[in-house]
Scaffold this motif. Sequence first.
Motif, PDB file in Angstrom:
ATOM      1  N   ALA A  28       0.824  -1.211   0.000  1.00 13.65           N
ATOM      2  CA  ALA A  28       0.000   0.000   0.000  1.00 13.65           C
ATOM      3  C   ALA A  28       0.859   1.262   0.000  1.00 13.65           C
ATOM      4  O   ALA A  28       0.573   2.220  -0.731  1.00 13.65           O
ATOM      5  CB  ALA A  28      -0.924  -0.010   1.210  1.00 13.65           C
ATOM      6  N   ALA A 151       0.421   3.985   5.987  1.00 12.03           N
ATOM      7  CA  ALA A 151       0.314   2.681   5.310  1.00 12.03           C
ATOM      8  C   ALA A 151       1.149   1.708   6.144  1.00 12.03           C
ATOM      9  O   ALA A 151       1.993   0.985   5.636  1.00 12.03           O
ATOM     10  CB  ALA A 151       0.833   2.791   3.884  1.00 12.03           C
ATOM     11  N   VAL A 436      -4.463   3.983   4.781  1.00 10.49           N
ATOM     12  CA  VAL A 436      -4.748   2.925   3.809  1.00 10.49           C
ATOM     13  C   VAL A 436      -4.936   1.644   4.619  1.00 10.49           C
ATOM     14  O   VAL A 436      -4.125   1.353   5.500  1.00 10.49           O
ATOM     15  CB  VAL A 436      -3.594   2.737   2.802  1.00 10.49           C
ATOM     16  CG1 VAL A 436      -4.029   1.786   1.684  1.00 10.49           C
ATOM     17  CG2 VAL A 436      -3.137   4.062   2.232  1.00 10.49           C
ATOM     18  N   HIS A 437      -5.998   0.892   4.337  1.00  7.74           N
ATOM     19  CA  HIS A 437      -6.350  -0.313   5.108  1.00  7.74           C
ATOM     20  C   HIS A 437      -6.614   0.028   6.578  1.00  7.74           C
ATOM     21  O   HIS A 437      -6.230  -0.723   7.488  1.00  7.74           O
ATOM     22  CB  HIS A 437      -5.248  -1.378   5.031  1.00  7.74           C
ATOM     23  CG  HIS A 437      -4.959  -1.877   3.647  1.00  7.74           C
ATOM     24  ND1 HIS A 437      -5.953  -2.203   2.749  1.00  7.74           N
ATOM     25  CD2 HIS A 437      -3.786  -2.109   3.007  1.00  7.74           C
ATOM     26  CE1 HIS A 437      -5.393  -2.618   1.618  1.00  7.74           C
ATOM     27  NE2 HIS A 437      -4.090  -2.561   1.743  1.00  7.74           N
ATOM     28  N   SER A 443      -9.858  -3.765   4.181  1.00  2.96           N
ATOM     29  CA  SER A 443      -8.503  -4.210   4.557  1.00  2.96           C
ATOM     30  C   SER A 443      -8.289  -5.720   4.420  1.00  2.96           C
ATOM     31  O   SER A 443      -8.223  -6.242   3.320  1.00  2.96           O
ATOM     32  CB  SER A 443      -8.157  -3.712   5.965  1.00  2.96           C
ATOM     33  OG  SER A 443      -8.923  -4.343   6.958  1.00  2.96           O
ATOM     34  N   MET A 448      -5.784  -7.469  -0.676  1.00  2.00           N
ATOM     35  CA  MET A 448      -5.140  -6.285  -0.100  1.00  2.00           C
ATOM     36  C   MET A 448      -4.348  -5.438  -1.095  1.00  2.00           C
ATOM     37  O   MET A 448      -4.446  -4.215  -1.066  1.00  2.00           O
ATOM     38  CB  MET A 448      -4.299  -6.656   1.112  1.00  2.00           C
ATOM     39  CG  MET A 448      -5.187  -7.092   2.262  1.00  2.00           C
ATOM     40  SD  MET A 448      -4.335  -7.227   3.813  1.00  2.00           S
ATOM     41  CE  MET A 448      -4.248  -5.517   4.329  1.00  2.00           C
ATOM     42  N   GLY A 452      -5.598  -1.703  -1.670  1.00  2.00           N
ATOM     43  CA  GLY A 452      -4.638  -0.626  -1.415  1.00  2.00           C
ATOM     44  C   GLY A 452      -4.501   0.304  -2.611  1.00  2.00           C
ATOM     45  O   GLY A 452      -4.345   1.523  -2.462  1.00  2.00           O
ATOM     46  N   GLU A 453      -4.574  -0.274  -3.809  1.00  2.72           N
ATOM     47  CA  GLU A 453      -4.520   0.570  -5.011  1.00  2.72           C
ATOM     48  C   GLU A 453      -5.730   1.502  -5.058  1.00  2.72           C
ATOM     49  O   GLU A 453      -5.603   2.694  -5.338  1.00  2.72           O
ATOM     50  CB  GLU A 453      -4.546  -0.294  -6.277  1.00  2.72           C
ATOM     51  CG  GLU A 453      -3.244  -0.977  -6.592  1.00  2.72           C
ATOM     52  CD  GLU A 453      -3.365  -1.861  -7.836  1.00  2.72           C
ATOM     53  OE1 GLU A 453      -4.093  -1.506  -8.776  1.00  2.72           O
ATOM     54  OE2 GLU A 453      -2.722  -2.928  -7.849  1.00  2.72           O
ATOM     55  N   GLU A 455      -7.687   2.523  -2.628  1.00  2.77           N
ATOM     56  CA  GLU A 455      -7.636   3.553  -1.581  1.00  2.77           C
ATOM     57  C   GLU A 455      -6.556   4.589  -1.902  1.00  2.77           C
ATOM     58  O   GLU A 455      -6.741   5.786  -1.685  1.00  2.77           O
ATOM     59  CB  GLU A 455      -7.394   2.915  -0.214  1.00  2.77           C
ATOM     60  CG  GLU A 455      -8.623   2.151   0.268  1.00  2.77           C
ATOM     61  CD  GLU A 455      -8.421   1.490   1.619  1.00  2.77           C
ATOM     62  OE1 GLU A 455      -7.858   2.116   2.537  1.00  2.77           O
ATOM     63  OE2 GLU A 455      -8.818   0.319   1.756  1.00  2.77           O
ATOM     64  N   GLY A 456      -5.428   4.101  -2.436  1.00  2.00           N
ATOM     65  CA  GLY A 456      -4.355   5.023  -2.830  1.00  2.00           C
ATOM     66  C   GLY A 456      -4.830   5.985  -3.917  1.00  2.00           C
ATOM     67  O   GLY A 456      -4.523   7.185  -3.886  1.00  2.00           O
TER      68      GLY A 456
END
Length: 554
Positions: A28, A151, A436-437, A443, A448, A452-453, A455-456
């Motif tokens: 992440a 992260a 992130v997560h 999460s 994951m 994470g992508e 949310e990023g």
Amino acid sequence: MNDLKLRTKPSGSDVQLFDAVVIGAGFAGLYALYRLREMGLAVRLYEGAGGVGGTWWWNRYPGARVDFPSAPYYSYSFSEELLNEFEWKERQPSQAEVLSYLDFVADKLKLRTHIQLETWIQDAVFDEIAQRWNIETHLGEHISTQFLISAMGTLSEANKPNIPGIDDFAGEIIHTGRWPAEEVKFAGKRVGVIGTGSSGIQSIPMIARQAEHLTVFQRTPQYSIPAGNRPVKPEEIADARANFDKRREFMKVSPLGMPYPMSERSALDDSPEVRNALYETLWQDGGLHMLFNSYNDLLTNKAANDTLCEFIREKIRSIVKDPETVKKLLPDYILATKRQAIDDGYFETYNEDHVDLVDLRDDPIVKITADGITTKNGEHPLDMLVLATGYDAITGKLLRLNPKGRGGLDLATAWDKRFFTYLGVAIPGFPNLFMVHGPQSPSVLYNMPYGGEMEGDWIRDCIAYLRDNNIATIEPAPGVDEPWAENVEEAAKQTLFHGTDSWYSGANIEGKHRQFIVHLGGPEYFKHLTDVAEKNYEGFVLGKESATLASAKA
Ligand code: N01
């Protein structure tokens, strides 16, 4: 307020200025760094470990590998180039293989010049006058940044059990999540392992192969499924490469963000014979497909769940020879409401003469001494102790940093009664801090790297919006955390997760809030994130004055 500014030295020639600071170099964090750098921000990533990799850096214990039949899918999904250029070797890649992938990514995306390793962030204070985060590293460096992105990982704050005498043990003690980089030798040693979650179950067979004697201290028996690992087939890789776009589309709508079809049948629709035949096929194939490709109600219907529980209990009875050991190993909780484990010869290990199993429910640990472990019924002399005792999951690492938000309120105080967030990405009272997560995001119960992508991307788009509109701060509006918490609880109540004490709900850590902190909505969650962004960050308060961006100054 001035005190706060003084505490973290917000001005002066020794202060490093950034637009964004990312903490943590796992999947992440590397992705967030990449996206923020691509948009032209002055960004730096800080990482305490000696290399990139996050959880895959720290979890070097023998047997550590991805627990999904995942190659090449436990990877970034956004770049065709990364997919085409990295050659995955195993269907369930080992820790070393995932680590080499993340090293490859860091080089390929030219991330390393923005990463500072072996540096722990030890303090983060929001300065309400400058509207920036003042950060201090353990090296005494001072940093000022407009945005702070956590992260730090969901399973990164190791849980050292509070067992009397643990610090008196004279031999080596290693936590699976803090495994040393150099080889750990078990040969000729009497080794004890406490814990039979995923880490214990993966490492126990490997340790047993070398150790002179192994004693496993088990509190809760587990339903483990054979991993069924094998070399990845060239046609599987070719297929993934040929269907790059299709795969992303599929993952977007998949409940777990996985590129696999999920079953649409109830376990109760089939006769016991048909059902067991399907379970047998999936057992032979191995991996977590057994949960998702079998039936769709294993996590929502107790009677359906019972069918797989009994199938696995029957497997344990058939594999383990000693009837007393079988009794200790038979699990009785609702399957998969603790994280489902997979293994490579776990139950078979208990047929070895030099392996003993202590059932802590009947024979609890009294204390640890210099020479080993004393349980109610006896002494267990040991040369080495492996703690496979898990983590203060999801919230532990951020609480250790304990950032201070508006009015100097620290996170531990803010979360004193319960965990609350908005969307799992932001915390009321902590402007410009993104997770992130985070707690109350999907999460650990979603793919994951892919989650994470997404949310990023959301964080990147949010920062771009703030910049374009000359807005200095963003933070959740008062009261938005309540409905969000209800939303998370409501989703969990539709499932069987509530019936079990697990780390998903904080039950493994003494004194931790008993609150289910994983959002089970999958694609709905990500749609919600998009909707909020499309409504100009509905539910957030946007601060009007703009802080000067370091990149704009440079
Ligand atoms: O930790 P855990 P883990 N005395 O919390 C026991 C991921 N992961 O490191 O169940 C005695 O699951 C505890 O007992 P109980 C995965 O998401 C992924 O194994 O609380 N025992 C339990 O048996 C996983 O879920 C992979 O009764 C004590 C064990 O220690 C998560 O990480 C591989 C104790 C802890 O199990 C965590 O897994 C490994 C005490 N005082 C991990 N305290 C992959 O394959 C705790 N226990 C990707």
